[in-house]
Structure formats: C-alpha cells, structure tokens
Scaffold this motif. Structure first.
Motif, PDB file in Angstrom:
ATOM      1  N   VAL A 104       0.836  -1.209   0.000  1.00  0.00           N
ATOM      2  CA  VAL A 104       0.000   0.000   0.000  1.00  0.00           C
ATOM      3  C   VAL A 104       0.868   1.255   0.000  1.00  0.00           C
ATOM      4  CG1 VAL A 104      -1.652   1.352   1.345  1.00  0.00           C
ATOM      5  CG2 VAL A 104      -1.969  -1.115   1.100  1.00  0.00           C
ATOM      6  N   VAL A 105       1.894   1.268   0.855  1.00  0.00           N
ATOM      7  CA  VAL A 105       2.796   2.425   0.907  1.00  0.00           C
ATOM      8  C   VAL A 105       3.501   2.611  -0.428  1.00  0.00           C
ATOM      9  CG1 VAL A 105       4.957   3.274   1.910  1.00  0.00           C
ATOM     10  CG2 VAL A 105       3.156   2.402   3.400  1.00  0.00           C
ATOM     11  N   GLY A 106       3.956   1.488  -1.017  1.00  0.00           N
ATOM     12  CA  GLY A 106       4.600   1.575  -2.331  1.00  0.00           C
ATOM     13  C   GLY A 106       3.675   2.177  -3.364  1.00  0.00           C
ATOM     14  N   ALA A 107       2.400   1.764  -3.346  1.00  0.00           N
ATOM     15  CA  ALA A 107       1.423   2.276  -4.305  1.00  0.00           C
ATOM     16  C   ALA A 107       1.157   3.765  -4.096  1.00  0.00           C
ATOM     17  CB  ALA A 107       0.118   1.494  -4.189  1.00  0.00           C
ATOM     18  N   VAL A 108       1.067   4.179  -2.837  1.00  0.00           N
ATOM     19  CA  VAL A 108       0.797   5.589  -2.534  1.00  0.00           C
ATOM     20  C   VAL A 108       1.952   6.477  -2.979  1.00  0.00           C
ATOM     21  CG1 VAL A 108       0.489   7.270  -0.673  1.00  0.00           C
ATOM     22  CG2 VAL A 108      -0.774   5.123  -0.629  1.00  0.00           C
ATOM     23  N   VAL A 109       3.173   6.105  -2.602  1.00  0.00           N
ATOM     24  CA  VAL A 109       4.316   6.951  -2.965  1.00  0.00           C
ATOM     25  C   VAL A 109       4.585   6.878  -4.467  1.00  0.00           C
ATOM     26  CG1 VAL A 109       5.362   6.761  -0.682  1.00  0.00           C
ATOM     27  CG2 VAL A 109       6.017   5.141  -2.451  1.00  0.00           C
ATOM     28  N   GLY A 110       4.317   5.712  -5.071  1.00  0.00           N
ATOM     29  CA  GLY A 110       4.462   5.598  -6.523  1.00  0.00           C
ATOM     30  C   GLY A 110       3.490   6.514  -7.243  1.00  0.00           C
ATOM     31  N   SER A 111       2.272   6.610  -6.725  1.00  0.00           N
ATOM     32  CA  SER A 111       1.261   7.498  -7.317  1.00  0.00           C
ATOM     33  C   SER A 111       1.678   8.958  -7.193  1.00  0.00           C
ATOM     34  CB  SER A 111      -0.092   7.289  -6.634  1.00  0.00           C
ATOM     35  OG  SER A 111      -0.564   5.976  -6.835  1.00  0.00           O
ATOM     36  N   LEU A 112       2.218   9.333  -6.033  1.00  0.00           N
ATOM     37  CA  LEU A 112       2.687  10.706  -5.837  1.00  0.00           C
ATOM     38  C   LEU A 112       3.778  11.053  -6.844  1.00  0.00           C
ATOM     39  CD1 LEU A 112       2.885  10.930  -1.923  1.00  0.00           C
ATOM     40  CD2 LEU A 112       1.222  12.049  -3.422  1.00  0.00           C
ATOM     41  N   GLY A 113       4.735  10.120  -7.008  1.00  0.00           N
ATOM     42  CA  GLY A 113       5.801  10.360  -7.971  1.00  0.00           C
ATOM     43  C   GLY A 113       5.301  10.353  -9.394  1.00  0.00           C
ATOM     44  N   PHE A 161       9.706  10.132  -1.656  1.00  0.00           N
ATOM     45  CA  PHE A 161       8.604  10.018  -0.697  1.00  0.00           C
ATOM     46  C   PHE A 161       8.646   8.687   0.049  1.00  0.00           C
ATOM     47  CE2 PHE A 161       7.066  12.636  -4.272  1.00  0.00           C
ATOM     48  CZ  PHE A 161       6.821  13.824  -3.591  1.00  0.00           C
ATOM     49  N   ARG A 162       9.231   7.666  -0.582  1.00  0.00           N
ATOM     50  CA  ARG A 162       9.290   6.334   0.015  1.00  0.00           C
ATOM     51  C   ARG A 162      10.243   6.279   1.203  1.00  0.00           C
ATOM     52  NH1 ARG A 162      11.810   3.702  -3.774  1.00  0.00           N
ATOM     53  NH2 ARG A 162       9.998   3.676  -5.152  1.00  0.00           N
ATOM     54  N   LEU A 163      11.355   6.980   1.112  1.00  0.00           N
ATOM     55  CA  LEU A 163      12.394   6.912   2.139  1.00  0.00           C
ATOM     56  C   LEU A 163      11.889   7.302   3.531  1.00  0.00           C
ATOM     57  CD1 LEU A 163      15.333   6.353   2.847  1.00  0.00           C
ATOM     58  CD2 LEU A 163      15.888   8.701   2.180  1.00  0.00           C
ATOM     59  N   PRO A 164      11.140   8.410   3.685  1.00  0.00           N
ATOM     60  CA  PRO A 164      10.635   8.750   5.023  1.00  0.00           C
ATOM     61  C   PRO A 164       9.736   7.665   5.610  1.00  0.00           C
ATOM     62  CG  PRO A 164      10.486  10.660   3.571  1.00  0.00           C
ATOM     63  CD  PRO A 164      10.842   9.482   2.709  1.00  0.00           C
ATOM     64  N   PHE A 165       8.968   6.953   4.764  1.00  0.00           N
ATOM     65  CA  PHE A 165       8.135   5.856   5.259  1.00  0.00           C
ATOM     66  C   PHE A 165       9.008   4.709   5.773  1.00  0.00           C
ATOM     67  CE2 PHE A 165       4.686   7.776   2.733  1.00  0.00           C
ATOM     68  CZ  PHE A 165       3.642   7.653   3.639  1.00  0.00           C
ATOM     69  N   LEU A 166      10.084   4.400   5.047  1.00  0.00           N
ATOM     70  CA  LEU A 166      10.975   3.324   5.465  1.00  0.00           C
ATOM     71  C   LEU A 166      11.588   3.626   6.829  1.00  0.00           C
ATOM     72  CD1 LEU A 166      12.774   2.585   2.072  1.00  0.00           C
ATOM     73  CD2 LEU A 166      11.143   1.102   3.247  1.00  0.00           C
ATOM     74  N   ILE A 167      11.890   4.903   7.056  1.00  0.00           N
ATOM     75  CA  ILE A 167      12.490   5.304   8.334  1.00  0.00           C
ATOM     76  C   ILE A 167      11.443   5.455   9.433  1.00  0.00           C
ATOM     77  CG2 ILE A 167      13.698   7.185   9.528  1.00  0.00           C
ATOM     78  CD1 ILE A 167      15.216   7.718   6.907  1.00  0.00           C
ATOM     79  N   GLY A 168      10.368   6.203   9.129  1.00  0.00           N
ATOM     80  CA  GLY A 168       9.393   6.530  10.157  1.00  0.00           C
ATOM     81  C   GLY A 168       8.375   5.448  10.450  1.00  0.00           C
ATOM     82  N   LEU A 169       7.796   4.850   9.409  1.00  0.00           N
ATOM     83  CA  LEU A 169       6.730   3.869   9.590  1.00  0.00           C
ATOM     84  C   LEU A 169       7.266   2.462   9.831  1.00  0.00           C
ATOM     85  CD1 LEU A 169       3.700   3.191   9.577  1.00  0.00           C
ATOM     86  CD2 LEU A 169       3.860   2.949   7.075  1.00  0.00           C
TER      87      LEU A 169
END
Length: 262
Positions: free
Chosen positions: A11-20, A30-38
């Motif tokens: 889901v996160v991949g799809a969301v950040v992929g859509s943003l990009g 956008f993916r990197l902050p999720f990998l660190i924070g979430l």
C-alpha cells in the motif's frame, strides 16, 4: 504480523508511486521517510532498501517511457548522457561510501537536508513550460555537466533514489533539452548511476538488510510500480500549481520528522 507488514508495504509503495507518477517520477524521495518513520529501518538500511526498490521501479519504467519517447530519440543525445554519467558514476560511488561511514544520527540529518533540497527543486525546477538555452558551450558545458552529474550521483546514493528530480531540471536548464525528452534521458543516466551506488553498498555489512527483507522489497517495489502507473494515468488532472507545492510540503514535513528521528 508479517502478512500485515507485507500488505502495508504494498500500500505504501502504491501511494508513494502514485505521488511520484503524478509528476513523472518514481516517488523514491517520498518512500524513504516511510521506510524510516513507519517501518522503523535504520537510516543506512532504509537508504539501501530504497535503492533496491528504485532500481526495480526505474528498470520497469524504461519500456513504458519508450512508448512515449522512442529509445532512438534518447540515444541520439548520447553525448549529453555520457557527459552527465562521467560525473554521476563517480558521485554515486563516493556518496554510497560516505553514507556507510557516517554515524546514523548524522545520516538522518543529511537525509533531512537533502529532502528539503528536493522540495525546493520540485517547486522551482519542474515547470512543464520551462525552456532554456544552454548557459555554457564547448569545454565549459562539459565541465559543468560533470560537476552537476557528480553532485546528482552523490545525492542519489545518499537517498537511495534515481535522481530524476534533479536530473530533469539539469537537462533542461544546463543542456536545453525539452522537458518530456529530459524525463526519458534521466532514466538513461539514473540506471547505471544507481547500479554503481548499489554495488558500493553491497560491500557494506548493512547490505544484508535486503536478504532479511526480500519479500518486503518485492511487495513495496510491486506497489511502487502499480502506483507509478496510476499516477501516470492521473497525470495532468491535478494542476501543477497546486500539486508541486503540495508534494514539496509533504517532503518538508518528512524532512522535519527524519531530522527529529531518534
């Protein structure tokens, strides 16, 4: 627990992929902050996982872009591509080596600063109507291209991104390339640049994070590819005057959270 984490990764991949995809990028910034924070990966592990995912996403983007901009058109500009690669390959190796030597808390600060840089570039460097005549020519242009490529290679390695968010405005402003063509040319520079950075990271013990999280990488990469496609389909629906500042604001907030990460 593992199943929920896998679903969340997709889901996160799809969301950040859509943003990009909304602005013609892969969304790795956008993916990197999720990998660190979430997902709570340490800074270096998050960068390596982001790099692995970015490699898959960029490689998959090549055939899609070829339908819009023929590969022959991209290949015709090989002197520009080689000019940037002359700097970006060295920059990628240096940046990855630097990242493996930095203390984790320092790397968080570096990542935060670079996310702010990307936010600024998004606002001022991705105007679809942007055109430019090359400010340099001859040897001066070649030197400027190598320096720009080196800086982009360093940033791409430190964030684990493809670097398209920096390559596109560089191709437009420094070399006078049409912005649509610049999007495809950036892939030709990004892929070998990422492979060099990835090779350098493979020499560090933190590289084992990929083997330990292989299904996580597969799922977040798959989600990113789907999201990039969705974002591409929605391209142009949201006005860029609204979209770019919004995405930049997301990066600024992410930069703050990464800076405060403990």
């Amino acid at each position: 627990m593992a199943e929920r984490r896998g679903i969340l990764a997709f889901v996160v991949g799809a969301v950040v992929g859509s943003l990009g995809g909304l602005i013609g990028l892969g969304g790795a910034e956008f993916r990197l902050p999720f990998l660190i924070g979430l997902f709570r990966f340490a800074a270096l592990e998050a960068v390596i996982l982001n790099k692995a995912t970015s490699l898959v996403v960029v490689a998959s983007a090549l055939p899609f872009r070829a339908a819009t901009v023929p590969l022959a058109t991209v290949a015709a500009h090989w002197p520009v591509i080689l000019n940037l690669l002359a700097g970006s390959l060295a920059g990628a190796w240096f940046g990855a080596g630097w990242a493996t030597r930095l203390k984790s808390e320092t790397l968080y600060k570096v990542i935060s600063a670079l996310l702010l840089l990307i936010a600024i570039v998004l606002v001022f460097g991705h105007d679809q109507s942007l055109t430019s005549l090359p400010p340099f020519s001859g040897p001066a242009l070649i030197i400027a291209g190598i320096i720009a490529g080196f800086a982009i290679g360093v940033v791409a390695s430190l964030l684990g991104v493809a670097g398209g968010e920096l390559l596109v405005p560089t191709l437009v402003l420094l070399f006078g390339i049409d912005i649509k063509l610049a999007g495809s040319m950036s892939l030709a520079v990004s892929l070998p640049t990422m492979m060099v950075g990835f090779t350098r990271y493979s020499q560090d013990q933190s590289f084992g994070v990929i083997a330990r999280n292989k299904w996580f990488v597969v799922l977040i990469a798959a989600g990113s590819i789907v999201g990039t496609w969705i974002g591409g389909m929605l391209l142009g629906i949201v006005p860029e005057k609204v979209l770019l500042p919004l995405l930049a604001a997301i990066l600024v907030i992410s930069a703050y959270k990464v800076w405060r990460h403990e």
